[in-house]
Design a protein around this motif. Sequence first.
Motif, PDB file in Angstrom:
ATOM      1  N   PHE A  42       0.843  -1.191   0.000  1.00 14.14           N
ATOM      2  CA  PHE A  42       0.000   0.000   0.000  1.00 14.14           C
ATOM      3  C   PHE A  42       0.880   1.243   0.000  1.00 14.14           C
ATOM      4  O   PHE A  42       1.846   1.320   0.759  1.00 14.14           O
ATOM      5  CB  PHE A  42      -0.901   0.021   1.248  1.00 14.14           C
ATOM      6  N   THR A  43       0.547   2.221  -0.843  1.00 20.27           N
ATOM      7  CA  THR A  43       1.296   3.475  -0.840  1.00 20.27           C
ATOM      8  C   THR A  43       0.367   4.667  -0.706  1.00 20.27           C
ATOM      9  O   THR A  43      -0.655   4.760  -1.392  1.00 20.27           O
ATOM     10  CB  THR A  43       2.179   3.619  -2.101  1.00 20.27           C
ATOM     11  N   ASP A  44       0.708   5.548   0.210  1.00 18.88           N
ATOM     12  CA  ASP A  44       0.063   6.854   0.323  1.00 18.88           C
ATOM     13  C   ASP A  44       0.712   7.724  -0.752  1.00 18.88           C
ATOM     14  O   ASP A  44       1.825   8.208  -0.588  1.00 18.88           O
ATOM     15  CB  ASP A  44       0.313   7.406   1.733  1.00 18.88           C
ATOM     16  N   ALA A  45       0.004   7.898  -1.849  1.00 20.57           N
ATOM     17  CA  ALA A  45       0.551   8.637  -2.997  1.00 20.57           C
ATOM     18  C   ALA A  45      -0.035  10.036  -3.105  1.00 20.57           C
ATOM     19  O   ALA A  45      -0.004  10.653  -4.176  1.00 20.57           O
ATOM     20  CB  ALA A  45       0.298   7.854  -4.287  1.00 20.57           C
ATOM     21  N   VAL A  46      -0.558  10.543  -1.993  1.00 25.22           N
ATOM     22  CA  VAL A  46      -1.288  11.812  -1.999  1.00 25.22           C
ATOM     23  C   VAL A  46      -0.456  12.964  -2.561  1.00 25.22           C
ATOM     24  O   VAL A  46      -0.949  13.772  -3.349  1.00 25.22           O
ATOM     25  CB  VAL A  46      -1.777  12.129  -0.570  1.00 25.22           C
ATOM     26  N   GLN A  47       0.819  13.050  -2.158  1.00 26.13           N
ATOM     27  CA  GLN A  47       1.636  14.174  -2.604  1.00 26.13           C
ATOM     28  C   GLN A  47       2.237  13.954  -3.989  1.00 26.13           C
ATOM     29  O   GLN A  47       2.729  14.905  -4.605  1.00 26.13           O
ATOM     30  CB  GLN A  47       2.756  14.454  -1.596  1.00 26.13           C
ATOM     31  N   ALA A  48       2.205  12.737  -4.472  1.00 27.95           N
ATOM     32  CA  ALA A  48       2.835  12.424  -5.759  1.00 27.95           C
ATOM     33  C   ALA A  48       1.866  12.504  -6.931  1.00 27.95           C
ATOM     34  O   ALA A  48       2.219  12.980  -8.013  1.00 27.95           O
ATOM     35  CB  ALA A  48       3.460  11.028  -5.708  1.00 27.95           C
ATOM     36  N   VAL A  49       0.640  12.037  -6.743  1.00 25.14           N
ATOM     37  CA  VAL A  49      -0.326  11.973  -7.848  1.00 25.14           C
ATOM     38  C   VAL A  49      -0.633  13.382  -8.360  1.00 25.14           C
ATOM     39  O   VAL A  49      -0.949  14.284  -7.597  1.00 25.14           O
ATOM     40  CB  VAL A  49      -1.616  11.270  -7.392  1.00 25.14           C
ATOM     41  N   GLY A  50      -0.499  13.543  -9.647  1.00 21.89           N
ATOM     42  CA  GLY A  50      -0.742  14.836 -10.270  1.00 21.89           C
ATOM     43  C   GLY A  50       0.478  15.750 -10.282  1.00 21.89           C
ATOM     44  O   GLY A  50       0.444  16.809 -10.912  1.00 21.89           O
ATOM     45  N   LYS A  51       1.548  15.340  -9.597  1.00 24.69           N
ATOM     46  CA  LYS A  51       2.788  16.132  -9.564  1.00 24.69           C
ATOM     47  C   LYS A  51       3.892  15.456 -10.378  1.00 24.69           C
ATOM     48  O   LYS A  51       4.677  16.123 -11.049  1.00 24.69           O
ATOM     49  CB  LYS A  51       3.277  16.297  -8.113  1.00 24.69           C
ATOM     50  N   ILE A  52       3.950  14.133 -10.288  1.00 23.81           N
ATOM     51  CA  ILE A  52       4.920  13.333 -11.026  1.00 23.81           C
ATOM     52  C   ILE A  52       4.187  12.122 -11.607  1.00 23.81           C
ATOM     53  O   ILE A  52       3.101  11.773 -11.139  1.00 23.81           O
ATOM     54  CB  ILE A  52       6.095  12.870 -10.132  1.00 23.81           C
ATOM     55  N   PRO A  53       4.760  11.442 -12.610  1.00 23.87           N
ATOM     56  CA  PRO A  53       4.097  10.249 -13.145  1.00 23.87           C
ATOM     57  C   PRO A  53       3.964   9.167 -12.078  1.00 23.87           C
ATOM     58  O   PRO A  53       4.916   8.864 -11.357  1.00 23.87           O
ATOM     59  CB  PRO A  53       5.039   9.805 -14.265  1.00 23.87           C
ATOM     60  N   VAL A  54       2.781   8.610 -11.966  1.00 20.82           N
ATOM     61  CA  VAL A  54       2.475   7.562 -10.996  1.00 20.82           C
ATOM     62  C   VAL A  54       1.804   6.421 -11.743  1.00 20.82           C
ATOM     63  O   VAL A  54       0.895   6.647 -12.541  1.00 20.82           O
ATOM     64  CB  VAL A  54       1.555   8.097  -9.880  1.00 20.82           C
ATOM     65  N   VAL A  55       2.263   5.201 -11.476  1.00 23.97           N
ATOM     66  CA  VAL A  55       1.655   4.013 -12.091  1.00 23.97           C
ATOM     67  C   VAL A  55       1.330   3.009 -11.001  1.00 23.97           C
ATOM     68  O   VAL A  55       1.889   3.068  -9.905  1.00 23.97           O
ATOM     69  CB  VAL A  55       2.588   3.369 -13.139  1.00 23.97           C
ATOM     70  N   THR A  56       0.448   2.081 -11.308  1.00 25.33           N
ATOM     71  CA  THR A  56      -0.015   1.133 -10.301  1.00 25.33           C
ATOM     72  C   THR A  56       0.674  -0.229 -10.393  1.00 25.33           C
ATOM     73  O   THR A  56       0.339  -1.130  -9.626  1.00 25.33           O
ATOM     74  CB  THR A  56      -1.534   0.925 -10.436  1.00 25.33           C
ATOM     75  N   ARG A  57       1.619  -0.375 -11.298  1.00 24.39           N
ATOM     76  CA  ARG A  57       2.266  -1.671 -11.498  1.00 24.39           C
ATOM     77  C   ARG A  57       2.852  -2.206 -10.197  1.00 24.39           C
ATOM     78  O   ARG A  57       3.690  -1.579  -9.561  1.00 24.39           O
ATOM     79  CB  ARG A  57       3.357  -1.543 -12.557  1.00 24.39           C
ATOM     80  N   GLY A  58       2.399  -3.394  -9.785  1.00 19.41           N
ATOM     81  CA  GLY A  58       2.921  -4.034  -8.594  1.00 19.41           C
ATOM     82  C   GLY A  58       2.354  -3.510  -7.284  1.00 19.41           C
ATOM     83  O   GLY A  58       2.723  -3.989  -6.215  1.00 19.41           O
ATOM     84  N   ILE A  59       1.448  -2.545  -7.357  1.00 19.84           N
ATOM     85  CA  ILE A  59       0.870  -1.941  -6.159  1.00 19.84           C
ATOM     86  C   ILE A  59      -0.539  -2.497  -5.950  1.00 19.84           C
ATOM     87  O   ILE A  59      -1.315  -2.641  -6.889  1.00 19.84           O
ATOM     88  CB  ILE A  59       0.840  -0.404  -6.300  1.00 19.84           C
ATOM     89  N   HIS A  60      -0.861  -2.807  -4.703  1.00 16.76           N
ATOM     90  CA  HIS A  60      -2.172  -3.379  -4.396  1.00 16.76           C
ATOM     91  C   HIS A  60      -3.169  -2.310  -3.972  1.00 16.76           C
ATOM     92  O   HIS A  60      -4.358  -2.410  -4.272  1.00 16.76           O
ATOM     93  CB  HIS A  60      -2.037  -4.433  -3.296  1.00 16.76           C
ATOM     94  N   LEU A  61      -2.694  -1.301  -3.241  1.00 11.17           N
ATOM     95  CA  LEU A  61      -3.573  -0.270  -2.708  1.00 11.17           C
ATOM     96  C   LEU A  61      -2.859   1.075  -2.782  1.00 11.17           C
ATOM     97  O   LEU A  61      -1.656   1.160  -2.529  1.00 11.17           O
ATOM     98  CB  LEU A  61      -3.927  -0.573  -1.246  1.00 11.17           C
ATOM     99  N   MET A  62      -3.606   2.143  -3.120  1.00 11.12           N
ATOM    100  CA  MET A  62      -2.997   3.463  -3.227  1.00 11.12           C
ATOM    101  C   MET A  62      -4.016   4.518  -2.817  1.00 11.12           C
ATOM    102  O   MET A  62      -5.151   4.517  -3.307  1.00 11.12           O
ATOM    103  CB  MET A  62      -2.540   3.718  -4.670  1.00 11.12           C
ATOM    104  N   ALA A  63      -3.622   5.435  -1.942  1.00  6.71           N
ATOM    105  CA  ALA A  63      -4.492   6.518  -1.502  1.00  6.71           C
ATOM    106  C   ALA A  63      -4.243   7.772  -2.324  1.00  6.71           C
ATOM    107  O   ALA A  63      -3.090   8.127  -2.618  1.00  6.71           O
ATOM    108  CB  ALA A  63      -4.260   6.816  -0.024  1.00  6.71           C
ATOM    109  N   LEU A  64      -5.341   8.460  -2.691  1.00  9.19           N
ATOM    110  CA  LEU A  64      -5.277   9.698  -3.472  1.00  9.19           C
ATOM    111  C   LEU A  64      -6.174  10.741  -2.813  1.00  9.19           C
ATOM    112  O   LEU A  64      -7.116  10.403  -2.100  1.00  9.19           O
ATOM    113  CB  LEU A  64      -5.775   9.477  -4.899  1.00  9.19           C
ATOM    114  N   SER A  65      -5.902  12.015  -3.116  1.00  9.07           N
ATOM    115  CA  SER A  65      -6.717  13.101  -2.578  1.00  9.07           C
ATOM    116  C   SER A  65      -6.902  14.181  -3.632  1.00  9.07           C
ATOM    117  O   SER A  65      -5.937  14.600  -4.284  1.00  9.07           O
ATOM    118  CB  SER A  65      -6.057  13.704  -1.338  1.00  9.07           C
TER     119      SER A  65
END
Length: 383
Positions: free
Chosen positions: A176-199
């Motif tokens: 699981f990754t808290d990707a709140v500060q990354a999404v929309g700022k840098i490229p983010v992909v879900t490969r190999g990730i089971h859970l991801m938080a966004l805001s």
Amino acid sequence: MNYPIYLDYNATTPCAPEVLEAMLPYFSTHFGNAASKSHPYGWVAENAVEEARENVANLIGANPKEIVFTSGATEAINLAIKGIFESYPGEKQHYITCQTEHKAVLDTFAELEKRGAEVTYLPVNSLGEISLESLERAILPHTKLVSLMWANNETGVIHPIQKIAELCEKRNVAFFTDAVQAVGKIPVVTRGIHLMALSAHKLYGPKGVGALYVRHNHALPKPLAQIHGGGHEKGMRSGTLNVTGIVGFGKAAELRRQEMAAEGERLTILRDNLERQLLAIPDTFLNGSHIDRLPHVCNISFGGVEGEELLRKVNQKVAVSSGSACTSISPKPSHVLQGMGIDADLGRASIRFSLGKNIHEEDIAKTLVWIGKVLEELRLGKK
């Protein structure tokens, strides 16, 4: 009100005009409940939600059915972590996270510890980086989840997410990754990730709406619902959908796909200019790695001044914080900087500068003049 220059975009961002425009009809004309399946008001609302779901999914390279809308990142984090814990009833459970995670993650794991889970809190080095070797050694036969943020909210340091994901895949542990500060700022992909938080409100969308990415078609369990009552969002998050907020989230995600690369380059130039000139002032120090970090963030400590007074004076003309918005009122040094081994006095006298769409060269120039004046005044006052 005569607002100061805003350099606290990691705390929140203003709604983009296009986002506000997209949302407005759903307060009035298209006010239907997305769960109302028997008439056009509900159909229009449902279609709007599904279009937004697709836009959010596209931003992170996911399938729309893998997006579960929530009231924000904190709820998404609780759903991910507690939901996995509750999917292993009666089993011995171990979790891995990091000392410098956001309080929403750390407080959730503290609650799991009260319920009997074992939690390993990985340390970081002086640059805020974790050791992949330490992570691999920490994985036990009964480890259920690794939770590590994509990018730190205070320093901007980016963890090696793809390597972490590969390691978790190899050991058959959910990631699981808290990707709140990354999404929309840098490229983010879900490969190999089971859970991801966004805001939404971190990427020029509205407050009060977020999402949890939940990987489909995988043998590891999905989190169990934490809110019950109606079976909305495929049973994972009940409650009447915030259609207006979700529409805004979708529009913001669509815009970030278009703008992110060019805006990241622009902000990097501005951030580097600000940082270079601040570090030219005697007794100032950069906190965190300057290599792998978000393009719009820098965290700097100012020696020879008292932290609370520094922040109070700087905020008269430049809106900044000393850490996450959740803990910005605390006089204690940031737990992130403490975890990096930074002296407590320097930790208290640190400022996070986070830039955004409405910041230009003249704002940086004014900021530099004002901070120079504040430091001179405070340091002279101590002599």
